[in-house]
Design a protein around this motif. Structure first.
Motif, PDB file in Angstrom:
ATOM      1  N   GLN A 107      41.186 -18.473 -34.725  1.00 46.42           N
ATOM      2  CA  GLN A 107      41.903 -17.432 -33.985  1.00 46.42           C
ATOM      3  C   GLN A 107      42.536 -16.405 -34.918  1.00 46.42           C
ATOM      4  OE1 GLN A 107      41.895 -17.241 -30.522  1.00 46.42           O
ATOM      5  NE2 GLN A 107      40.384 -18.863 -30.828  1.00 46.42           N
ATOM      6  N   ALA A 198      45.656 -20.315 -27.840  1.00 46.35           N
ATOM      7  CA  ALA A 198      44.691 -19.214 -27.803  1.00 46.35           C
ATOM      8  C   ALA A 198      43.258 -19.697 -27.933  1.00 46.35           C
ATOM      9  CB  ALA A 198      45.011 -18.215 -28.913  1.00 46.35           C
ATOM     10  N   GLU A 202      38.749 -18.337 -21.946  1.00 47.95           N
ATOM     11  CA  GLU A 202      39.332 -17.062 -21.515  1.00 47.95           C
ATOM     12  C   GLU A 202      39.793 -17.125 -20.064  1.00 47.95           C
ATOM     13  OE1 GLU A 202      38.130 -12.335 -20.988  1.00 47.95           O
ATOM     14  OE2 GLU A 202      36.899 -13.640 -22.257  1.00 47.95           O
ATOM     15  N   SER A 203      39.044 -17.811 -19.203  1.00 45.61           N
ATOM     16  CA  SER A 203      39.451 -17.896 -17.798  1.00 45.61           C
ATOM     17  C   SER A 203      40.767 -18.659 -17.666  1.00 45.61           C
ATOM     18  CB  SER A 203      38.369 -18.575 -16.967  1.00 45.61           C
ATOM     19  OG  SER A 203      38.117 -19.897 -17.417  1.00 45.61           O
ATOM     20  N   ILE A 205      43.149 -18.814 -20.083  1.00 46.44           N
ATOM     21  CA  ILE A 205      44.177 -17.900 -20.592  1.00 46.44           C
ATOM     22  C   ILE A 205      44.533 -16.880 -19.518  1.00 46.44           C
ATOM     23  CG2 ILE A 205      44.649 -16.076 -22.279  1.00 46.44           C
ATOM     24  CD1 ILE A 205      42.931 -17.663 -24.287  1.00 46.44           C
ATOM     25  N   THR A 206      43.524 -16.330 -18.849  1.00 46.84           N
ATOM     26  CA  THR A 206      43.770 -15.317 -17.817  1.00 46.84           C
ATOM     27  C   THR A 206      44.591 -15.890 -16.667  1.00 46.84           C
ATOM     28  OG1 THR A 206      41.700 -14.194 -18.387  1.00 46.84           O
ATOM     29  CG2 THR A 206      42.672 -13.697 -16.236  1.00 46.84           C
ATOM     30  N   SER A 253      43.336 -13.077 -28.915  1.00 42.40           N
ATOM     31  CA  SER A 253      42.636 -13.401 -27.669  1.00 42.40           C
ATOM     32  C   SER A 253      43.574 -13.314 -26.476  1.00 42.40           C
ATOM     33  CB  SER A 253      42.020 -14.799 -27.751  1.00 42.40           C
ATOM     34  OG  SER A 253      43.007 -15.784 -28.006  1.00 42.40           O
ATOM     35  N   ILE A 254      44.827 -13.668 -26.678  1.00 39.79           N
ATOM     36  CA  ILE A 254      45.835 -13.545 -25.617  1.00 39.79           C
ATOM     37  C   ILE A 254      46.207 -12.088 -25.414  1.00 39.79           C
ATOM     38  CG2 ILE A 254      48.267 -14.018 -25.105  1.00 39.79           C
ATOM     39  CD1 ILE A 254      47.771 -16.854 -26.252  1.00 39.79           C
ATOM     40  N   VAL A 257      43.652 -10.198 -23.275  1.00 43.10           N
ATOM     41  CA  VAL A 257      43.740 -10.499 -21.837  1.00 43.10           C
ATOM     42  C   VAL A 257      44.905  -9.743 -21.206  1.00 43.10           C
ATOM     43  CG1 VAL A 257      44.275 -12.310 -20.163  1.00 43.10           C
ATOM     44  CG2 VAL A 257      42.590 -12.737 -21.966  1.00 43.10           C
TER      45      VAL A 257
END
Length: 418
Positions: A107, A198, A202-203, A205-206, A253-254, A257
């Motif tokens: 990350q 992180a 992704e889903s 995190i979202t 990555s956070i 989003v």
């Protein structure tokens, strides 16, 4: 867990995360060039790396050792991140020491550092354990929809993304706790970086970012604490609100989003206010009626979309809504990308904002403000994206537009104060 220095021959098997340090002046937001950043393992004094900032106040992105990524995917594993101490100094400024910058395998993250002028007594910064790893009080349950018929209360007429969140760093009745004035997006990024990993899908995190934003906007919309006589929006006590950690590093990555969905919140039919979406880790603490953070990770790995994760925990009548207004921006997103060939007042506004930002960030070229999106504007946008860790496309998309607005407002306001 502390990770010892590795032999270069072992680099092919060692896990790494990457870190960039961004150094600005506390009072002027100006980048500080030629600041020295020394990096050491937490608890040790010997520097393992020494970096220097460029004219945008940034170091190069550097690889730092981290535990295997699998540690952050297993709630029973050892500490999933490594910790480093940063010592940042520059002529004319007080030296700042940051203890506990967290590095996750695979990350990228950015560590912001704000330096005070000499004789302003900068205090050392300590970043505590991540919420999923440390021992923190569980959330005290509340009703997810707040009554709005109390005498004398303040309630907004519509959902507005605030420019600033005032964060009280302690329980509500702790009068000695400090209040931080934090831009809304920065607050959400900080909380998410402090409360989930992180490395998760992704889903996942979202879904977690949506829950954090909806909870926060409920506090804003209902003026929850101000109606009780307090002078802040929210606390950083995990018993009452979210885990906000002043001065922590933020994972890319956070950040990506949040930049993409920051105007969203969660709603139920016929309810005007954002839903107070409470959650727990789901391992140390059980919360059958709320979202489980570790459980949401598992669902993300199974291919669930963000709204499917949300509905799995909060019910099928939960849906994603969009705030009607964003506070503190010169103009809203034009609705389509700005790129080569674009013309008009939105392009002119963009060019004028970039030129103002260039006064604080000299790496940005000054361009003709003519309302025509040509190669020079494209190059300036690409350089802005490089400085502020956005994909370097040279195209002004939703995320880039609002980042330009955010930086423009920041540098303009500080110039007015001075």
């Amino acid at each position: 867990m502390r990770i010892s220095q590795m032999n270069p021959a072992d680099l092919t098997t060692q896990s790494f995360g990457r870190l960039k340090i961004s150094v600005t002046a506390e009072q002027t937001y100006a980048p500080i060039e030629d600041a020295t950043v020394s990096i050491s393992y937490a608890g040790q004094t010997a520097a393992i790396e020494q970096l220097t900032t460029d004219n945008s106040g940034q170091t190069a992105m550097i690889d730092l050792e981290a535990p295997p990524v699998e540690y952050s995917l297993d709630p029973e594993a050892a500490q999933p991140y490594s910790e480093y101490t940063l010592t940042v100094s520059a002529p004319g400024y007080e030296t700042v020491i940051i203890n506990g910058t967290q590095i996750l395998s695979g990350q990228d993250s950015v560590q912001p550092v704000r330096l005070l002028p000499l004789a302003r007594a900068a205090a050392d910064i300590i970043i505590p354990a991540h919420r999923l790893y440390g021992d923190y009080p569980p959330k005290i349950p509340e009703a997810e929809i707040k009554p709005t018929n109390e005498s004398g209360e303040i309630v907004l007429s519509r959902v507005v993304v605030p420019e600033t969140v005032v964060v009280h760093t302690g329980p509500p009745n702790d009068s000695g706790a400090v209040n931080y004035y934090v831009p809304y997006k920065d607050y959400i990024k900080n909380v998410a970086s402090s409360e989930i990993y992180a490395t998760w899908p992704e889903s996942t995190i979202t879904a977690n970012v949506l829950a954090i934003m909806s909870f926060t906007l409920n506090r804003v919309y209902t003026e929850w604490y101000r109606n009780k006589g307090f002078d802040f929006t929210i606390t950083n006590s995990t018993a009452y609100d979210h885990f906000f950690v002043p001065n922590r590093n933020i994972f890319d990555s956070i950040s990506a989003v949040v930049d993409t969905i920051f105007t969203n919140f969660l709603s139920r039919p016929n309810v005007r206010q954002p839903i107070l979406t409470q959650y727990c880790d789901g391992k140390r603490v059980s919360c059958p009626d709320w979202m489980s953070q570790w459980g949401s990770k598992d669902l993300g790995e199974q291919g669930y979309e963000p709204i499917e994760i949300i509905r799995y925990y909060y019910g099928d009548n939960m849906y994603i809504n969009t705030a009607e207004q964003i506070s503190g921006i010169p103009a809203s997103w034009p609705g389509t990308n700005l790129t080569i060939g674009s013309r008009g007042p939105k392009v002119l506004q963009l060019q004028e904002q970039l030129n103002r930002i260039a006064q604080n960030f000299p790496a940005l070229p000054t361009i003709a403000a003519d309302g025509i999106y040509g190669p020079a504007t494209q190059n300036a946008v690409r350089e802005f994206q490089r400085i502020f860790d956005l994909p370097q496309t040279g195209i002004v998309d939703y995320r880039t537009w609002y980042k330009i607005s955010e930086i423009y407002v920041a540098v303009s306001r500080i110039a007015e104060l001075n």
